[in-house]
Design an enzyme around this catalytic site. Structure first.
Site, short mmCIF file in Angstrom:
data_model
loop_
_atom_site.label_atom_id
_atom_site.label_comp_id
_atom_site.label_asym_id
_atom_site.label_seq_id
_atom_site.Cartn_x
_atom_site.Cartn_y
_atom_site.Cartn_z
N TRP A 37 3.75 0.30 4.90
CA TRP A 37 4.30 -0.89 5.55
C TRP A 37 3.34 -2.08 5.56
O TRP A 37 3.17 -2.75 6.56
CB TRP A 37 4.74 -0.57 6.99
CG TRP A 37 5.46 0.71 7.13
CD1 TRP A 37 6.60 1.11 6.48
CD2 TRP A 37 5.09 1.83 7.97
NE1 TRP A 37 6.97 2.38 6.86
CE2 TRP A 37 6.05 2.84 7.77
CE3 TRP A 37 4.05 2.05 8.87
CZ2 TRP A 37 5.99 4.07 8.43
CZ3 TRP A 37 4.00 3.26 9.53
CH2 TRP A 37 4.96 4.25 9.31
N HIS A 38 2.75 -2.38 4.39
CA HIS A 38 1.84 -3.51 4.28
C HIS A 38 2.26 -4.48 3.17
O HIS A 38 1.45 -4.84 2.31
CB HIS A 38 0.41 -3.02 4.01
CG HIS A 38 -0.17 -2.19 5.10
ND1 HIS A 38 -1.24 -1.33 4.90
CD2 HIS A 38 0.16 -2.07 6.41
CE1 HIS A 38 -1.54 -0.73 6.04
NE2 HIS A 38 -0.70 -1.16 6.97
N PRO A 39 3.50 -4.95 3.13
CA PRO A 39 3.89 -5.89 2.08
C PRO A 39 3.14 -7.21 2.21
O PRO A 39 2.89 -7.69 3.32
CB PRO A 39 5.39 -6.07 2.31
CG PRO A 39 5.59 -5.79 3.76
CD PRO A 39 4.60 -4.71 4.09
N HIS A 73 0.84 -1.20 0.00
CA HIS A 73 0.00 0.00 0.00
C HIS A 73 0.88 1.25 0.00
O HIS A 73 1.77 1.37 0.84
CB HIS A 73 -0.90 0.02 1.24
CG HIS A 73 -1.96 -1.03 1.25
ND1 HIS A 73 -2.46 -1.58 2.41
CD2 HIS A 73 -2.62 -1.64 0.23
CE1 HIS A 73 -3.39 -2.46 2.11
NE2 HIS A 73 -3.51 -2.53 0.80
#
Length: 513
Positions: free
Chosen positions: A450-452, A300
């Protein structure tokens, strides 16, 4: 030289993060199951972890892997800092604590792709199993789980103005529940994973600490798992570094990787599971040619739209107070929303003496339905080297158009009657008026939230890594349970979905599916 620890367990869990802590809790509830939980980081004793207001001060510390992406062609060649938790609780010990499950269409799409058992109605019981929601029991919520979910009891007046402003421009705004019947087209105050006494409720706090005294659970912190051990096509253990010692531990049932979307594929690659050509190039013997390992990275991308405050609001208790999910892409109203707002009266400074600059108001517009796909690969065969991370941000024109629409909607919200007493003038993009100028602003300022996810995807297609039971294709006794298995990224903050994956993984393991 490697040494055998003398220990054989039923299960080995690699990673004490959002899903790993759940698994440790649920698997050891049966006293006949023995579990060893291996975590690269240390204990979560730093008081800043447990103070929700101190969240910005955790980033970039020893608790953070502080990974960087490769240079991003579409972001002015910038390398983007990707913060990841290196501590008990993983990224749930560093995140902004926003409790969002994702859109129901996300999970129904997972099921449509052939992942039986992962539709919204089928995963909802696992969300509810974890939850202790302050708002009580309903069709969508429960109160019997260990994960405390609470409301924002003291929002800033500016956060309430955001909710009212959304209503002015046509969105619903009456007690909106982003995890209820409908996620999109309504604005409200976020809920958070915080305890009733006001402390962070990480996955470690909720699931791990209450069971650490169980005799069938072993926890090892500050250890770096370097490879998986095999007997032919079965995983039988792992090797890890503890100081200068290289130690091997074994299991009778499953090795479960819960190291996250960056480090789970990295460990598979170090163990010889991945693209045979790329492994050969690094001098790693290929144990299993599985080209999808590390591929399909989704993330994201967030964009700040800044305004100066007409009057200084008091410091908010949370990094993001209010939100809104919207569709900006024509014809996609029956898909998940593509834009999420994180509104905050104040901008984190990173300075302990002044955590927030309260002279600014930020509309954080997050691209929550990205189309760009990237990869995670090995930099070298040295397990201590950080991986290569290439998200290929903004590689689809439609994503740029979503960001431009996000800027325009931010301006519309800021220009409502509700914000008249709070907003002074636009600071950024500021004078940018044309779409070309706005695009330049996006390329210079967009960054990860920080949403891998998606680097060990679930499914049966050529790029799939695990099946719907989270078992690795082609290897027995090896499962993955973290955001890497997501066949599509969820719309919204992903921690709640990672915890759900941990709950469902535990159920699959205990039922031996």
């Amino acid at each position: 030289m490697s040494q055998h620890s003398g220990q054989t367990h039923d299960y080995i869990i690699v990673g004490a993060g959002s899903a790993g802590c759940v698994l440790a809790n649920r698997l050891t509830a049966n006293p006949h199951n023995t579990v060893i939980l291996l975590e690269a980081g240390g204990s979560d004793t730093n008081p800043n972890i447990h103070d929700p207001r101190a969240m910005p001060q955790l980033l970039g510390t020893a608790l953070d892997w502080s990974y960087y992406t490769e240079k991003q062609k579409n972001l002015h060649e910038r390398q983007i800092l990707m913060n990841r938790g290196k501590v008990l609780g993983g990224s749930s010990s560093l995140n902004a604590m926003i409790y969002i499950r994702g859109n129901r269409r996300d999970f129904d799409h997972w099921n449509y792709l052939g992942n039986e058992g992962w539709s919204f109605d089928q995963v909802l019981p696992f969300f509810k199993k974890s939850e202790d929601n302050e708002n009580g029991i309903s069709r969508f919520h429960d109160v019997n789980g260990p994960l405390s979910v609470v409301n924002n009891h003291n929002p800033t007046p500016a956060a309430r103005a955001f909710v009212s402003a959304a209503a002015e421009v046509g969105f619903c705004a009456n007690g909106w529940d982003f995890n209820g019947e409908q996620q999109e087209n309504g604005s409200g105050l976020y809920q958070y994973t915080i305890t009733r006494d006001g402390k962070r409720c990480s996955s470690a706090v909720a699931f791990l600490h209450p069971v650490l005294e169980r005799s069938n659970l072993r926890l090892r912190t500050c250890v770096r798992v370097t490879r998986i051990l095999f007997d032919k096509n079965r995983a039988i253990g792992v090797e890890y570094l503890q100081g200068h010692d290289r130690i091997q531990v074994y299991c009778q049932r499953d090795v479960i990787l819960s190291a996250g979307s960056i480090d789970s594929p990295k460990l598979l690659l170090l163990s010889g599971i991945g693209s045979a050509d790329r492994l050969h190039h690094l001098g790693i013997r290929c144990h299993l040619n599985l080209p999808g390992v590390g591929e399909g990275l989704w993330d994201h991308l967030a964009l700040p739209v800044l305004f100066s405050a007409r009057k200084l609001p008091r410091d908010p208790a949370m990094v993001a107070e209010a939100g809104l999910f919207v569709h900006t892409r024509a014809g996609l109203q029956h898909s998940s929303p593509d834009l999420q707002y994180h509104f905050q009266a104040g901008v984190p400074t990173g300075r302990p003496e002044q955590p927030l600059d309260a002279s600014k108001i930020v509309f954080g517009a997050v691209l929550c339905a990205p189309m760009s796909r990237g990869w995670v690969r090995l930099r070298s065969a040295n397990p201590l080297d950080p991986p290569l991370i290439q998200p290929h941000y903004l590689s689809h024109d439609v994503e740029m158009r979503s960001h431009i629409e996000g800027i325009k909607l931010s301006r519309a919200l800021a220009n409502t009657r509700a914000f008249r007493e709070f907003v002074d003038q636009e600071l950024a993009p500021g004078a940018a008026k044309t779409d070309a100028e706005l695009q330049d602003y996006v390329r210079a300022n967009a960054t990860t939230i920080w949403h891998p996810a998606g680097t060990c995807r679930m499914g049966y297609h050529a790029a799939a890594v695990v099946d719907p039971q989270l078992r690795l294709h082609g290897v027995e006794g090896l499962r993955i349970a973290d955001a890497s298995v997501m066949p599509g990224i969820v719309a919204g903050n992903i921690n709640a979905a990672c915890i759900m994956i941990g709950e469902k993984a535990a159920d699959l393991v205990l039922s031996r599916n």
